[in-house]
Design a protein around this motif. Structure first.
Motif, PDB file in Angstrom:
ATOM      1  N   GLN B  12      66.890  -6.370  -7.921  1.00  0.00           N
ATOM      2  CA  GLN B  12      67.693  -7.223  -7.034  1.00  0.00           C
ATOM      3  C   GLN B  12      66.744  -8.216  -6.371  1.00  0.00           C
ATOM      4  N   ALA B 145      72.082 -12.522  -6.470  1.00  0.00           N
ATOM      5  CA  ALA B 145      70.761 -12.121  -6.937  1.00  0.00           C
ATOM      6  C   ALA B 145      70.449 -12.901  -8.211  1.00  0.00           C
ATOM      7  N   SER B 212      71.011  -0.332   0.893  1.00  0.00           N
ATOM      8  CA  SER B 212      71.200  -1.738   0.531  1.00  0.00           C
ATOM      9  C   SER B 212      70.792  -2.608   1.696  1.00  0.00           C
TER      10      SER B 212
END
Lengths: 230, 314
Positions: B12, B145, B212
């Motif tokens: 990511q 991303a 996250s």
């Protein structure tokens, strides 16, 4: 009784009461407007909610105790600061299947017909208490209690943008496609979040909202017009 | 304008800066670099202002080809980078030639690394910031991303390396093992009885797979609020420690929801926020209560250290 306290070493929480009421919210809005106009150095953002306002600051730039004192002084000011104007915004909604897959279930739980749920939902006027959760998501007050519906046991992984939903005693609109656990009763063709624009959201705190039922044909027409404007 | 070609994006990889502030009342959290300390130092190594747009990599880095010469620096977690198969040193500025490829592999410790390019990435700001807000698909490179084949613009630079700040101590970036996160009292600390508070600060918590930029769920002993502790939804701070219904803590991070209805027992202090960005699943965390005064002086000490890192070798 207003309280002004640190929520962290980089934020101060100003609370105007405990419950949820339009009166308390007017105080939040008034203070938010005052602080926005004051433009205090080191303050990074202001987050209003039902009965509180969170002031985030950069402790590298401003000393916490000094900011606390400033806020305590401002909170004591008489209510001279004018309340910002409240707009009425109409949100067209295509209720029921396929855009509101949970409408029938909400009606069943309430012991009402789907038509009656739509009539009650679109018959009320709502207050935008604040935007939170995700960009542009309005926390609306004023939904008739008869159409309350529990949150889904398992949240949906992907709720389409524009979905109008009921969660408990609240109703809201999902501005961007996101996970969500509220029951979906319809969808609006209006865009609620415009990332590049100022302001970046259709609705703002203090707005009044009415939902206007539209047909699937109207939905498609309005949606393509909305997309053309971009 | 030169271009950076994404050969392999990594797990990511996003464009970040130091965040988009002032839009919380629209429901927009600030986003920005997950480890701003490494990010700022990386930019200084590259000869940039501290907030210049740069790439943030997560756990597994990417592979990037430079169309034109550049001066670059890698900072943060060590992703064992190579340049055309030779080792590429982190925490220093390196001259890259036209056509060279910089390859980051996986990091073994920490979670996030930064690739800073002299002159900064050319990213049109959205609401005044280049940072990617993944949840709302806003900012950065097309709001998402990076993917294979993406082309990011930068200004080609050939001239010499800027003054080099010294490498920061590892403990400053990662915070030890277990990772020590100092916290101050949260707005709902009094929802929790003394034994629950004691359990919270005496226990080791483990970073779960649900990690996250929005938040990190931790595993460990359940901390229970008093019965009938109810609150209405309110604004939340970066680094807040929310106690969810199951009694486990959730750390609210750079892309957090702007409001929440769970009680917040504590809040990570400003001087330790960047360490959250280096937490990876499986890491052990210990919370340690501090006073507000301690929190502010620790931040001042850290800022003084960061400034001195810049001066030593100048």
């Amino acid at each position: 009784m207003v309280t002004v306290r640190f929520a962290s070493d980089h934020s101060i929480r100003v609370a105007f009461g405990e419950g949820i009421s339009p009166d308390c919210h007017r105080e939040v809005r008034r203070f938010w407007a005052l602080l926005s106009a004051e433009n205090i150095g080191g303050v990074l953002s202001l987050h209003p909610a039902y009965n509180s306002l969170l002031v985030s600051f950069d402790p590298r730039v401003t000393r916490g105790p000094e900011l606390l004192e400033t806020l305590q002084a401002l909170v004591r000011l008489p209510d001279r600061f004018p309340l910002p104007e409240s707009r009425l915004v109409e949100i067209p909604v295509c209720y029921g299947n396929p855009m509101g897959p949970d409408l029938e279930q909400v009606a069943e739980l309430a012991g009402l017909t789907a038509e009656k749920v739509v009539a009650l939902h679109s018959g009320a006027e709502y207050l935008v208490y604040f935007l939170g959760f995700s960009p542009g998501f309005p926390y609306l007050g004023g939904m008739p209690e008869e159409i309350s519906a529990p949150r889904l046991a398992a949240p949906r992984r992907q709720v389409p943008a524009g979905s109008v939903a009921i969660g408990g005693k609240q109703t809201g609109i999902y501005p961007v496609s996101s996970p969500g656990g509220w029951q979906l009763i319809g969808r609006t063709p209006r865009t609620l979040f415009f990332p590049g624009q100022r302001p970046p959201t259709l609705l703002q705190m203090g707005d009044r909202v009415r939902f206007v039922p539209i047909s699937p044909g109207d939905y498609e027409r309005l949606k393509s017009r909305e997309e053309a404007i971009g | 304008m030169a271009r950076l070609r994404v050969v392999r994006p990594g797990l990511q990889t996003t464009v970040q800066d130091l965040g988009r502030y002032g839009f919380a009342h629209f429901g927009i959290s600030a986003s920005g670099a997950a480890d701003p300390v490494s990010f700022r130092l990386g930019n200084r190594l590259a000869g940039n202002p501290e907030g210049s747009p740069a790439l943030e990599m997560t756990l597994v880095g990417g592979e990037f080809e430079f169309e034109e010469p550049a001066v670059v620096a890698a900072a943060g977690a060590d992703f064992a980078a190579t340049m055309d198969r030779s080792p590429f040193p982190p925490w220093t500025s390196v001259q890259v030639e036209k056509g060279q490829t910089l390859c980051f592999s996986a990091c073994r410790r920490g979670a996030r690394g930064y690739l800073c390019i002299r002159g900064g990435l050319r990213i049109p700001p959205v609401l005044g910031s280049a940072s990617t807000h993944l949840f709302s698909a806003m900012g950065g490179y097309q709001g998402r991303a990076l993917k294979k084949g993406d082309l990011l613009e930068y200004a080609p630079v050939r001239t010499g390396a800027p003054p080099q700040p010294a490498r920061p101590p590892e403990s400053m970036i990662f915070g030890g093992n277990p990772v020590r996160l100092r916290v101050t009292a949260g707005p709902q600390l009094d929802f929790f009885p003394p034994e629950a508070r004691a359990l919270f600060s005496a226990s080791l918590y483990q970073v779960s797979e649900e990690f996250s930029r929005m938040g990190l769920r931790l595993g460990g002993p359940a901390v229970t609020a008093r019965e009938r502790s109810e609150m209405v939804t309110e604004g939340v701070s970066l680094g807040a420690v929310q106690i969810a219904g199951n009694g486990r803590p959730i750390l609210l991070f750079v892309e957090h929801q702007t409001t929440g209805g769970y009680p917040k027992i504590a809040n990570v202090i400003s001087a330790d926020l960047h360490r959250i960005g280096q937490l990876r699943p499986g890491d052990q965390v210990r919370f340690e209560f501090a006073t507000l005064e301690d929190a502010w002086s620790l931040l001042q000490e850290q800022e003084a250290l960061l400034r001195s890192l810049g001066q030593e070798d100048a």
